[in-house]
Design an enzyme around this catalytic site. Structure first.
Site, PDB file in Angstrom:
ATOM      1  N   ILE A   1      -3.558  -3.366  -7.217  1.00 47.94           N
ATOM      2  CA  ILE A   1      -4.663  -4.145  -6.668  1.00 47.94           C
ATOM      3  C   ILE A   1      -5.394  -3.277  -5.660  1.00 47.94           C
ATOM      4  O   ILE A   1      -4.766  -2.714  -4.763  1.00 47.94           O
ATOM      5  CB  ILE A   1      -4.134  -5.406  -5.938  1.00 47.94           C
ATOM      6  CG1 ILE A   1      -3.236  -6.226  -6.839  1.00 47.94           C
ATOM      7  CG2 ILE A   1      -5.270  -6.250  -5.385  1.00 47.94           C
ATOM      8  CD1 ILE A   1      -3.896  -6.755  -8.064  1.00 47.94           C
ATOM      9  N   CYS A   2      -6.700  -3.167  -5.783  1.00 46.39           N
ATOM     10  CA  CYS A   2      -7.481  -2.404  -4.809  1.00 46.39           C
ATOM     11  C   CYS A   2      -7.341  -3.064  -3.437  1.00 46.39           C
ATOM     12  O   CYS A   2      -7.728  -4.222  -3.254  1.00 46.39           O
ATOM     13  CB  CYS A   2      -8.941  -2.346  -5.224  1.00 46.39           C
ATOM     14  SG  CYS A   2      -9.989  -1.514  -4.013  1.00 46.39           S
TER      15      CYS A   2
END
Length: 128
Positions: free
Chosen positions: A77-78
């Site tokens: 996940i960024c």
């Protein structure tokens, strides 16, 4: 072939994430290697532990979690996109003095370096 997937659509409201999940299953069923899925922009909502679909709806968040666990796929996940949208793990929740974390187990907060590495080490990167 070795693949990476980038998901930019939320778990619900568009078809991007569900299409990406179907594509991911097709890859592993055909014997390809899926090294990672990188969730970016609105795609980070796929890792929200507090998502609670109706009992007659498909639970996309848990389906991603199962894919990662069953096939050893990294679910990245960024971190910047996640923080902007209120998705945090225990470490970030403590650092930001938030009441709790809501990152679904099996997902990891990571930087764009994880996406860059996937781009360099995979034969194909497919974005949804």
């Amino acid at each position: 072939m070795r693949f990476a997937i980038v998901v930019t659509g939320p778990a619900y409201g568009t078809q991007q994430a569900s299409s990406a999940l179907q594509f991911a299953h097709a890859l592993v069923n055909e014997g390809h290697e899926l090294s990672s899925v990188f969730f970016y922009r609105e795609g980070v909502y796929n890792a929200n532990q507090l998502t609670s679909p109706a009992s007659d709806e498909f639970d996309l968040v848990r389906a991603w979690q199962q894919l990662g666990a069953q096939h050893g796929v990294a679910l990245n996940i960024c971190v910047a996109a996640a923080l902007r949208r209120g998705i945090v793990d225990e470490t970030e929740a403590k650092r930001l003095a938030l009441a709790s974390a809501n990152l679904q187990p099996g997902f990891s907060l990571s930087g764009l370096g994880a996406l860059a590495e996937a781009s360099l080490t995979c034969d194909r990167v497919v974005q949804f």
